[in-house]
Design a protein around this motif. Structure first.
Motif, mmCIF file in Angstrom:
data_model
loop_
_atom_site.group_PDB
_atom_site.id
_atom_site.type_symbol
_atom_site.label_atom_id
_atom_site.label_comp_id
_atom_site.label_asym_id
_atom_site.label_seq_id
_atom_site.Cartn_x
_atom_site.Cartn_y
_atom_site.Cartn_z
ATOM 1 N N LYS A 79 2.892 -5.749 0.790
ATOM 2 C CA LYS A 79 3.361 -4.503 2.023
ATOM 3 C C LYS A 79 3.898 -3.345 1.142
ATOM 4 O O LYS A 79 3.654 -2.183 1.812
ATOM 5 N N LYS A 80 4.790 -3.663 0.132
ATOM 6 C CA LYS A 80 5.510 -2.268 -0.452
ATOM 7 C C LYS A 80 4.498 -1.642 -1.030
ATOM 8 O O LYS A 80 4.506 -0.470 -1.092
ATOM 9 N N ILE A 81 3.462 -2.320 -1.914
ATOM 10 C CA ILE A 81 2.520 -1.480 -2.533
ATOM 11 C C ILE A 81 1.680 -0.725 -1.706
ATOM 12 O O ILE A 81 1.489 0.356 -1.926
ATOM 13 N N GLY A 82 1.261 -1.329 -0.500
ATOM 14 C CA GLY A 82 0.514 -0.584 0.489
ATOM 15 C C GLY A 82 1.215 0.796 0.886
ATOM 16 O O GLY A 82 0.496 1.463 1.578
ATOM 17 N N GLU A 83 2.730 0.737 0.994
ATOM 18 C CA GLU A 83 3.481 1.645 1.415
ATOM 19 C C GLU A 83 3.442 2.804 0.438
ATOM 20 O O GLU A 83 3.676 3.935 0.900
ATOM 21 N N ILE A 84 3.245 2.559 -0.801
ATOM 22 C CA ILE A 84 3.194 3.920 -1.766
ATOM 23 C C ILE A 84 2.275 4.545 -1.754
ATOM 24 O O ILE A 84 0.993 4.533 -1.782
ATOM 25 N N LYS A 85 2.696 6.022 -1.434
ATOM 26 C CA LYS A 85 1.463 7.134 -1.465
ATOM 27 C C LYS A 85 1.543 8.008 -2.633
ATOM 28 O O LYS A 85 2.539 8.347 -3.044
ATOM 29 N N LEU A 86 0.456 8.078 -3.461
ATOM 30 C CA LEU A 86 0.382 8.853 -4.634
ATOM 31 C C LEU A 86 -0.134 10.136 -4.159
ATOM 32 O O LEU A 86 -0.870 10.332 -3.259
ATOM 33 N N PRO A 87 0.027 11.183 -4.905
ATOM 34 C CA PRO A 87 -0.598 12.492 -4.772
ATOM 35 C C PRO A 87 -1.994 12.343 -4.877
ATOM 36 O O PRO A 87 -2.631 11.557 -5.593
ATOM 37 N N ALA A 88 -2.802 13.320 -4.165
ATOM 38 C CA ALA A 88 -4.358 13.308 -4.287
ATOM 39 C C ALA A 88 -4.951 13.195 -5.514
ATOM 40 O O ALA A 88 -5.851 12.428 -5.861
#
Length: 100
Positions: A79-88
């Protein structure tokens, strides 16, 4: 015996029977869930650890409680990995690296 007493006894027996059935269903569902989680954990070991025999023996030796704890940890980290948003720009490079 009068009718009221017979009805009361019948209802008590029926209620007790339903309670026993509910408990049996609960135990069966828990057993099936643990069995499925243990099987899935073995798949993880085979996939990510190359089927290491010692790791598989470790999974087989875990108690049901330990299996549940491991799955809670796996669910939370996923769940935590799915919440990480990387720059485009990084995200594109990351997906390209994963694809090949």
């Amino acid at each position: 015996m009068d009718k009221k007493t017979l009805i009361a006894i019948g209802l008590a027996v029926a209620t007790g029977g339903l309670g026993v059935i509910a408990i049996m269903v609960h135990h069966t569902v828990r057993k099936m869930k643990i069995k499925r989680e243990r099987k899935q954990l073995r798949k993880y070991v085979k996939k990510y650890l190359g089927g290491n025999d010692k790791a598989l023996e470790l999974v087989d030796g875990l108690s049901n409680f330990e299996i549940r704890i491991l799955f809670k940890v796996i669910e939370k980290t996923t769940k935590k990995i799915g919440e990480i948003k990387l720059p485009a720009s990084i995200s594109k490079k990351f997906t390209q690296a994963l694809e090949g």
